[in-house]
Design a protein around this motif. Structure first.
Motif, PDB file in Angstrom:
ATOM      1  N   HIS A 146       0.837  -1.202   0.000  1.00 24.51           N
ATOM      2  CA  HIS A 146       0.000   0.000   0.000  1.00 24.51           C
ATOM      3  C   HIS A 146       0.876   1.257   0.000  1.00 24.51           C
ATOM      4  N   PRO A 147       0.451   2.310  -0.712  1.00 27.82           N
ATOM      5  CA  PRO A 147       1.165   3.591  -0.592  1.00 27.82           C
ATOM      6  C   PRO A 147       0.790   4.284   0.715  1.00 27.82           C
ATOM      7  N   LEU A 148       1.744   4.989   1.301  1.00 24.36           N
ATOM      8  CA  LEU A 148       1.482   5.794   2.499  1.00 24.36           C
ATOM      9  C   LEU A 148       1.261   7.229   2.035  1.00 24.36           C
ATOM     10  N   ILE A 149       0.004   7.644   2.002  1.00 22.49           N
ATOM     11  CA  ILE A 149      -0.357   8.970   1.489  1.00 22.49           C
ATOM     12  C   ILE A 149      -1.250   9.669   2.511  1.00 22.49           C
ATOM     13  N   ALA A 150      -0.934  10.916   2.798  1.00 22.16           N
ATOM     14  CA  ALA A 150      -1.785  11.741   3.658  1.00 22.16           C
ATOM     15  C   ALA A 150      -1.748  13.170   3.134  1.00 22.16           C
ATOM     16  N   GLN A 151      -2.926  13.785   3.030  1.00 21.91           N
ATOM     17  CA  GLN A 151      -3.054  15.153   2.530  1.00 21.91           C
ATOM     18  C   GLN A 151      -2.405  15.298   1.148  1.00 21.91           C
ATOM     19  N   GLY A 152      -2.556  14.237   0.332  1.00 21.13           N
ATOM     20  CA  GLY A 152      -2.043  14.281  -1.023  1.00 21.13           C
ATOM     21  C   GLY A 152      -0.545  14.097  -1.151  1.00 21.13           C
ATOM     22  N   ARG A 153       0.134  13.828  -0.044  1.00 23.30           N
ATOM     23  CA  ARG A 153       1.595  13.725  -0.070  1.00 23.30           C
ATOM     24  C   ARG A 153       2.027  12.280   0.140  1.00 23.30           C
ATOM     25  N   LEU A 154       2.897  11.793  -0.738  1.00 23.25           N
ATOM     26  CA  LEU A 154       3.419  10.436  -0.614  1.00 23.25           C
ATOM     27  C   LEU A 154       4.564  10.425   0.389  1.00 23.25           C
ATOM     28  N   MET A 155       4.450   9.532   1.384  1.00 27.97           N
ATOM     29  CA  MET A 155       5.500   9.431   2.400  1.00 27.97           C
ATOM     30  C   MET A 155       6.262   8.116   2.333  1.00 27.97           C
ATOM     31  N   GLY A 156       5.746   7.138   1.591  1.00 29.86           N
ATOM     32  CA  GLY A 156       6.435   5.865   1.474  1.00 29.86           C
ATOM     33  C   GLY A 156       5.468   4.753   1.121  1.00 29.86           C
ATOM     34  N   THR A 157       5.844   3.521   1.440  1.00 30.50           N
ATOM     35  CA  THR A 157       4.992   2.355   1.197  1.00 30.50           C
ATOM     36  C   THR A 157       5.070   1.418   2.391  1.00 30.50           C
ATOM     37  N   LEU A 158       4.030   0.607   2.548  1.00 30.88           N
ATOM     38  CA  LEU A 158       3.994  -0.410   3.597  1.00 30.88           C
ATOM     39  C   LEU A 158       3.429  -1.685   2.976  1.00 30.88           C
ATOM     40  N   SER A 159       4.152  -2.794   3.123  1.00 29.65           N
ATOM     41  CA  SER A 159       3.726  -4.035   2.477  1.00 29.65           C
ATOM     42  C   SER A 159       3.927  -5.224   3.406  1.00 29.65           C
ATOM     43  N   PHE A 160       3.131  -6.261   3.168  1.00 28.60           N
ATOM     44  CA  PHE A 160       3.196  -7.498   3.943  1.00 28.60           C
ATOM     45  C   PHE A 160       3.276  -8.679   2.984  1.00 28.60           C
ATOM     46  N   GLY A 161       3.984  -9.735   3.426  1.00 26.16           N
ATOM     47  CA  GLY A 161       4.142 -10.912   2.596  1.00 26.16           C
ATOM     48  C   GLY A 161       3.941 -12.190   3.387  1.00 26.16           C
ATOM     49  N   ALA A 162       3.378 -13.202   2.712  1.00 28.70           N
ATOM     50  CA  ALA A 162       3.161 -14.516   3.326  1.00 28.70           C
ATOM     51  C   ALA A 162       3.997 -15.552   2.579  1.00 28.70           C
ATOM     52  N   LYS A 163       4.630 -16.439   3.348  1.00 34.50           N
ATOM     53  CA  LYS A 163       5.464 -17.480   2.758  1.00 34.50           C
ATOM     54  C   LYS A 163       4.779 -18.841   2.767  1.00 34.50           C
ATOM     55  N   THR A 164       3.649 -18.960   3.490  1.00 29.53           N
ATOM     56  CA  THR A 164       3.013 -20.269   3.676  1.00 29.53           C
ATOM     57  C   THR A 164       1.729 -20.437   2.882  1.00 29.53           C
ATOM     58  N   ARG A 165       1.290 -19.415   2.179  1.00 25.34           N
ATOM     59  CA  ARG A 165       0.044 -19.515   1.408  1.00 25.34           C
ATOM     60  C   ARG A 165       0.138 -18.618   0.187  1.00 25.34           C
ATOM     61  N   PRO A 166      -0.650 -18.890  -0.844  1.00 22.84           N
ATOM     62  CA  PRO A 166      -0.485 -18.185  -2.113  1.00 22.84           C
ATOM     63  C   PRO A 166      -1.229 -16.857  -2.213  1.00 22.84           C
ATOM     64  N   ALA A 167      -2.129 -16.554  -1.270  1.00 28.30           N
ATOM     65  CA  ALA A 167      -2.936 -15.335  -1.419  1.00 28.30           C
ATOM     66  C   ALA A 167      -3.443 -14.862  -0.063  1.00 28.30           C
ATOM     67  N   PHE A 168      -3.773 -13.572  -0.014  1.00 27.68           N
ATOM     68  CA  PHE A 168      -4.441 -12.977   1.140  1.00 27.68           C
ATOM     69  C   PHE A 168      -5.935 -12.875   0.850  1.00 27.68           C
ATOM     70  N   THR A 169      -6.744 -12.904   1.904  1.00 29.98           N
ATOM     71  CA  THR A 169      -8.181 -12.695   1.743  1.00 29.98           C
ATOM     72  C   THR A 169      -8.485 -11.209   1.637  1.00 29.98           C
ATOM     73  N   ASP A 170      -9.675 -10.891   1.156  1.00 32.31           N
ATOM     74  CA  ASP A 170     -10.085  -9.486   1.063  1.00 32.31           C
ATOM     75  C   ASP A 170     -10.104  -8.833   2.442  1.00 32.31           C
ATOM     76  N   ALA A 171     -10.551  -9.573   3.453  1.00 37.88           N
ATOM     77  CA  ALA A 171     -10.598  -9.020   4.816  1.00 37.88           C
ATOM     78  C   ALA A 171      -9.197  -8.706   5.321  1.00 37.88           C
ATOM     79  N   GLU A 172      -8.240  -9.556   5.000  1.00 39.12           N
ATOM     80  CA  GLU A 172      -6.863  -9.308   5.433  1.00 39.12           C
ATOM     81  C   GLU A 172      -6.280  -8.089   4.722  1.00 39.12           C
ATOM     82  N   ILE A 173      -6.602  -7.939   3.445  1.00 41.62           N
ATOM     83  CA  ILE A 173      -6.105  -6.776   2.700  1.00 41.62           C
ATOM     84  C   ILE A 173      -6.705  -5.489   3.268  1.00 41.62           C
ATOM     85  N   GLU A 174      -7.961  -5.547   3.701  1.00 42.92           N
ATOM     86  CA  GLU A 174      -8.587  -4.379   4.316  1.00 42.92           C
ATOM     87  C   GLU A 174      -7.877  -3.990   5.605  1.00 42.92           C
TER      88      GLU A 174
END
Length: 682
Positions: free
Chosen positions: A268-296
């Motif tokens: 996900h991009p880290l954006i506040a007040q229209g300004r990009l501050m960075g990114t934040l991401s998560f990864g799983a090694k034991t399963r092929p996909a995340f659920t919609d609830a987890e992405i939320e």
């Protein structure tokens, strides 16, 4: 006959009664079977003496077995979810020793997970040997999934509440990200996270925190360019990316995370007040996909971190503004006290001498110089106020930069001489024609020369030079004075900023001169850059302005071939206004700017623009409302209105078209976009 007949009638009555009873029994059985099916409840009967296990039709359906197929305890256990088999066997073994059997567990039906509840009543003889038993099975998948979702939602809300509280209390958001993300990883059952932050000076991303990868690998990916890998792409496009089944995919952007053993990834991009501050991401090694609830959840965490970073930046900006305000007040008091003291002394001298005597003329000249100094201070303050309120208007004409240099040198020579600074002038051999306000541009060059004199010790040197660079003119003012610390270079053009903050300098100024230089140049579509190798090594200021349109294109244009369009920019981002103004003025446009929707609408009435660029994300009156009001005005009825957004694509164009805009441009704006708008106007 009668008896016989009666006997016959009695027999017929008995036969009819038996048939009726049988039909009623079948109806009751059918109703019972239908009730079982509706309630998703099956039953089973165990007869140990005959070694028979009987299942109802609904029981077969619940477990996904063919109706009538023979059943044993072992075949039943095979349908139980592998993670629950030990528990089910344990509870059945306990039931064989007289304990209650009432359990909930999972089963697998055609690869799909279901929840069932089983309850049994077992029968034993006097010696405790099992005779058999009866049990029921109910499909409780809907209820169980609802319970699990509710429990998960409660835990999610508790997690987000803890994170929000921690971020709200923290004065080091970047420092607590690793701790918070570790908690998120545990909640989501994932094994890696990456937090990149924007490096303003380098124009790239820097890895702030991560987990789930070796340290040497983290050092290899510490710096990341925009558009590179998933995080760089998210930073460039400012849109979330979800990558599933990475191990079997061929997307080159996933190469970095794939090399770390990650199979599912969400950034996900880290954006506040229209300004990009960075990114934040998560990864799983034991399963092929995340659920919609987890992405939320990841998105919510990213938004919380973004808001916390923005809050911290605002707090720091307020503290810095407060500090500068205090410094400015102290500097202003000092700068005003310096000329007022000799003025007071001069008035006393004139009063005692009656304005006569050999020193009277010298005293009057001194007082005039000090009054002029006060006037310059007040003029600078008023100039800043005019520019910030949008009340300054440029009186443009075709100018030769060499003439502007001469006028600025003439205005600054006395100040340079008074400070003992010698000036070298490198004049260009050819005319460098620009379109601008002569008074304002002379003020720009004079301020840079005064700055060189102010921060160069007596006996030092300064140089002013100009040349043509492509379609621009470049003017430099260099000195061998006190220089600029590296950490101060990005801030020398900020209002009230001073390199030397001590009050002991005779001409310290208010920290306004360089801020005026940048603001006036931006109004002309130009820019200024400060360079220095550090304290004691002098400084260089480089000014760039667009050449006049005919000159920039290699010769004069035929009269009337292309009229200069009047263009209004309504945008609240200073850098966006500046860059767009430069592009438009390079095309010969007459540009006016407004920093909010209300002022933009008012500007249409007196400026009568042919083209209006409007940022949709304006604070207060947004771009849609501003466009509606402009379109409703007589002056805006035939105006071309262009939407400026951070999102592109066909959907975006259709969206703004329905809102009444003529064109749509995705930020950042390119020269091709400007040419497309001006061609549309023509």
């Amino acid at each position: 006959m009668t008896k016989a007949g009666g006997d016959a009638e009695e027999q017929n009555d008995a036969s009819g009664s038996a048939d009726s009873t049988t039909a009623e029994s079948w109806r009751q059985w059918e109703n019972f079977a239908r009730a079982q099916q509706l309630g998703q409840i099956g039953w089973w009967r165990l007869d140990v003496t005959r070694n028979v296990l009987t299942w109802s039709a609904e029981n077969y359906r619940i477990f996904g077995q063919p109706i009538g197929a023979p059943q044993t305890y072992e075949t039943f256990l095979e349908t139980v979810h592998p993670d629950d088999r030990a528990y089910v066997h344990e509870r059945w073994t306990a039931a064989l020793h007289g304990e209650p059997y009432d359990i909930e567990h999972r089963v697998l039906v055609d690869g799909r997970e279901k929840w069932v509840r089983e309850k049994a009543c077992l029968e034993f003889d006097a010696t405790g040997a099992l005779l058999g038993g009866f049990g029921v099975t109910q499909d409780i998948s809907e209820r169980k999934h609802a319970e699990i979702a509710l429990q998960w939602g409660v835990r999610r809300n508790e997690l987000l509440t803890r994170i929000a509280a921690r971020l709200l209390q923290s004065s080091d958001v970047q420092g607590v990200v690793e701790e918070l993300c570790a908690e998120v990883m545990q909640f989501l059952d994932c094994q890696a996270f990456f937090n990149y932050l924007v490096d303003e000076e380098g124009g790239c991303l820097r890895l702030n925190a991560c987990a789930g990868i070796p340290e040497d690998r983290a050092r290899e990916i510490e710096w990341l360019d925009y558009g590179v890998a998933i995080c760089g792409t998210v930073a460039r496009d400012r849109e979330r990316i979800v990558a599933d089944n990475i191990s079997v995919g061929a997307d080159p952007r996933t190469a970095i995370v794939a090399s770390c053993g990650i199979k599912a990834y969400c950034c996900h991009p880290l954006i506040a007040q229209g300004r990009l501050m960075g990114t934040l991401s998560f990864g799983a090694k034991t399963r092929p996909a995340f659920t919609d609830a987890e992405i939320e959840v990841m998105q919510a965490v990213s938004q919380l971190v973004s808001m916390a970073m923005a809050r911290l930046r605002m707090e720091q900006a307020l503290l810095e503004a407060d500090r500068r305000k205090d410094e400015f007040i102290a500097t202003l008091a000092h700068e005003l006290r310096n000329p007022l003291a000799p003025i007071r002394t001069g008035l006393l001298v004139l009063k005692r001498t009656g304005g006569q005597g050999p020193n009277a003329v010298r005293v009057q000249e001194m007082m005039e110089r000090q009054v002029d100094h006060i006037v310059r201070l007040v003029d600078d303050l008023l100039e800043v106020s005019r520019i910030r309120s949008g009340k300054i208007e440029l009186k443009r004409e075709r100018l030769d930069l060499r003439d502007l240099m001469d006028q600025a040198i003439e205005a600054s020579q006395q100040f340079l001489d008074a400070n003992g600074v010698s000036l070298t002038v490198v004049r260009p051999d050819e005319p460098l024609m620009i379109d601008g306000d002569p008074v304002r541009l002379v003020q720009v060059i004079a301020n840079l020369l005064s700055n060189a004199a102010k921060y160069t010790p007596s006996g030092g040197r300064a140089e002013i030079a100009a040349r043509r660079v492509g379609s621009q003119v470049e003017l430099t003012v260099a000195d061998n004075g006190v220089g600029i610390p590296t950490d101060m270079l990005p801030h020398v053009f900020d209002l009230f900023a001073q390199v030397d903050r001590t009050l002991g300098r005779a001409q310290g100024g208010l920290g306004i001169g360089l801020a005026l230089v940048r603001k006036l140049l931006r109004l002309h579509g130009g820019l200024v850059e400060a360079r220095s190798d550090g304290p004691g090594k002098g400084s260089t200021f480089v000014v760039r302005l667009p050449l006049a349109l005919g000159v920039a294109q290699g010769g004069p244009q035929p009269q009337g071939s292309r009229s200069a369009p009047r263009v209004l920019i309504i945008e609240d981002d200073d850098d966006a206004v500046h860059s767009l103004s430069m592009l438009l003025r390079a095309q010969g446009a007459n540009v006016r700017t407004a920093f909010d929707g209300k002022r933009g609408v008012e500007a249409v009435q007196d400026f009568h623009p042919e083209v209006v660029f409007i940022d949709l994300g304006l604070a207060g009156m947004d771009g849609y409302e501003a466009a509606r009001r402009i379109r409703a005005m007589p002056e805006g009825r035939d105006t071309i209105i262009v939407a400026l957004t951070r999102w592109g694509g066909e959907t975006a164009r259709e969206h703004v078209k329905k809102a009444g805009f003529d064109l749509h441009i995705a930020k950042p704006t390119s020269m091709g976009d400007i040419e497309r708008v001006l061609d549309f106007r023509r």
